[in-house]
Design an enzyme around this catalytic site. Sequence first.
Site, PDB file in Angstrom:
ATOM      1  CG  ASP A 132     -77.933  18.900 -37.876  1.00  0.00           C
ATOM      2  OD1 ASP A 132     -78.569  19.956 -37.290  1.00  0.00           O
ATOM      3  OD2 ASP A 132     -76.578  19.605 -38.010  1.00  0.00           O
ATOM      4  CB  CYS A 186     -60.592   6.563 -47.291  1.00  0.00           C
ATOM      5  SG  CYS A 186     -61.627   7.928 -46.786  1.00  0.00           S
ATOM      6  CB  CYS A 189     -56.240   8.702 -49.183  1.00  0.00           C
ATOM      7  SG  CYS A 189     -56.245  10.706 -49.149  1.00  0.00           S
ATOM      8  CB  CYS A 192     -58.487  14.468 -44.130  1.00  0.00           C
ATOM      9  SG  CYS A 192     -58.690  12.581 -43.911  1.00  0.00           S
ATOM     10  CB  CYS A 196     -56.323  17.830 -39.156  1.00  0.00           C
ATOM     11  SG  CYS A 196     -57.171  18.428 -37.703  1.00  0.00           S
ATOM     12  CB  CYS A 212     -62.287  19.218 -33.978  1.00  0.00           C
ATOM     13  SG  CYS A 212     -63.294  19.857 -35.526  1.00  0.00           S
ATOM     14  CB  CYS A 239     -62.154  23.998 -39.487  1.00  0.00           C
ATOM     15  SG  CYS A 239     -60.502  23.528 -40.032  1.00  0.00           S
ATOM     16  CB  CYS A 242     -60.580  17.566 -42.765  1.00  0.00           C
ATOM     17  SG  CYS A 242     -62.071  17.728 -42.068  1.00  0.00           S
ATOM     18  CB  CYS A 246     -61.300  15.001 -49.078  1.00  0.00           C
ATOM     19  SG  CYS A 246     -62.131  13.489 -49.799  1.00  0.00           S
TER      20      CYS A 246
HETATM   21  S1  SF4 Z   1     -58.702  13.129 -47.518  1.00  0.00           S
HETATM   22 FE1  SF4 Z   1     -60.678  12.189 -48.294  1.00  0.00          FE
HETATM   23  S2  SF4 Z   1     -60.197  10.257 -49.378  1.00  0.00           S
HETATM   24 FE2  SF4 Z   1     -58.198  11.036 -48.146  1.00  0.00          FE
HETATM   25  S3  SF4 Z   1     -58.457   9.894 -46.145  1.00  0.00           S
HETATM   26 FE3  SF4 Z   1     -59.540  11.751 -45.759  1.00  0.00          FE
HETATM   27  S4  SF4 Z   1     -61.442  11.544 -46.188  1.00  0.00           S
HETATM   28 FE4  SF4 Z   1     -60.486   9.710 -47.216  1.00  0.00          FE
HETATM   29  S1  SF4 Z   2     -62.624  20.441 -39.226  1.00  0.00           S
HETATM   30 FE1  SF4 Z   2     -60.476  21.017 -39.298  1.00  0.00          FE
HETATM   31  S2  SF4 Z   2     -59.800  20.949 -37.036  1.00  0.00           S
HETATM   32 FE2  SF4 Z   2     -61.676  19.782 -37.565  1.00  0.00          FE
HETATM   33  S3  SF4 Z   2     -60.919  17.620 -38.143  1.00  0.00           S
HETATM   34 FE3  SF4 Z   2     -61.036  19.087 -40.070  1.00  0.00          FE
HETATM   35  S4  SF4 Z   2     -59.386  19.867 -40.341  1.00  0.00           S
HETATM   36 FE4  SF4 Z   2     -59.309  19.053 -38.276  1.00  0.00          FE
END
Ligand code: SF4
Ligand code: SF4
Length: 347
Positions: A132, A186, A189, A192, A196, A212, A239, A242, A246
């Site tokens: 990356d 997704c 759903c 995430c 957050c 973030c 972090c 999210c 999932c």
């Molecule tokens: S938790 Fe996973 S499946 Fe659900 S919206 Fe977020 S990325 Fe998509």
């Molecule tokens: S890494 Fe943490 S702060 Fe960033 S979007 Fe995902 S849950 Fe939110």
Amino acid sequence: MTADRIRELARRSGFELAGVAAAVSAEDRSRYHEWVAAGRAGKMSYLTDRRAAVRDDPRNLLPSARSVICAGKLYQTPWPHSTRFDDTECAWISRYAWGDDYHDVMRSGLQRLEGLLREEADAPFESRICVDTAPLLERSYARLAGLGWIGRNTCLINQAQGSWFFLGELLVSLDIAPDAPPPDRCGTCMRCVEACPTAAIVPGQGLDATRCISYFTIELRGAIPEEHRAGMGAHVFGCDICQDVCPWNGRAPVTDDPAFAPRQFAPRLEELAAIGEEEFRTMFRGTPLLRSHYSGFLRNVAVAMGNARLEKFRAPLERLAASADAVVADHARWALEEQVPRGQYSS
Ligand code: SF4
Ligand code: SF4
């Protein structure tokens, strides 16, 4: 050379996922530029400077490129997720940073793959390895190469294996019939988005990096916006929330690759607050943690201590508040004076 044969060679090179995309302009490049223009990338200059335009097309990195071989390496280990971890005396370090620096691991795997390809190819070809650090919209090509879809949390998600993958690419001048992208699964759903702590996932618009925790703790130099410090909890580097919530990661496989075993699993905040700069470098040598720099790391530790609200952290926070580093001192004072006013500690 077929994509199936590439997958076999990639598997022998240590990758769980692999596929092929055509080396053409990224179809979602305008979306990326809009995201940058909206200020969502914050101060990450490597996403906003001239390299932003280079990302439009892999041929900007290798003019003769005809195919992008995308590879994914699983890094989930059998240790708890952050959402199952509530030891307030300890710091959370993002799973991807527990072991060896993934840039080195991915690069050596891609070099193996490149060597195997050269043994099998009928004629010489040009190639370039991208981890990356090279400007490429890697998740977009990984999706086109069939590795997964890009989830609402902006991670690449594979239906069978989840999202705990490092991605890398091998650009080649070989013509290889590309794979097809999978559907977005997704659906409705929103786990995430709801989980957050800083509301950084904006449905329909992607990630607002300027909210973030990963951005605050790794990329941002200087002060973390006060309104987001409480949401950071115990996170001192990155972090995982999210990804932890999932559902596609519910049964994701784990790896026994020793490269990703934790060197420091949830280290104690009090110990981290006391380390000197040299010790910081020694403790985290060869891991991604050095990216936060010593000052940023201590700043993050101060915030995490404030969020822990433990009386025992008053003395180390007072020491940090006397630091010659103005950013560290400021965050330690915030932790002492605003987040944990005297008399309101947990015991
Ligand atoms: S938790 Fe996973 S499946 Fe659900 S919206 Fe977020 S990325 Fe998509
Ligand atoms: S890494 Fe943490 S702060 Fe960033 S979007 Fe995902 S849950 Fe939110």
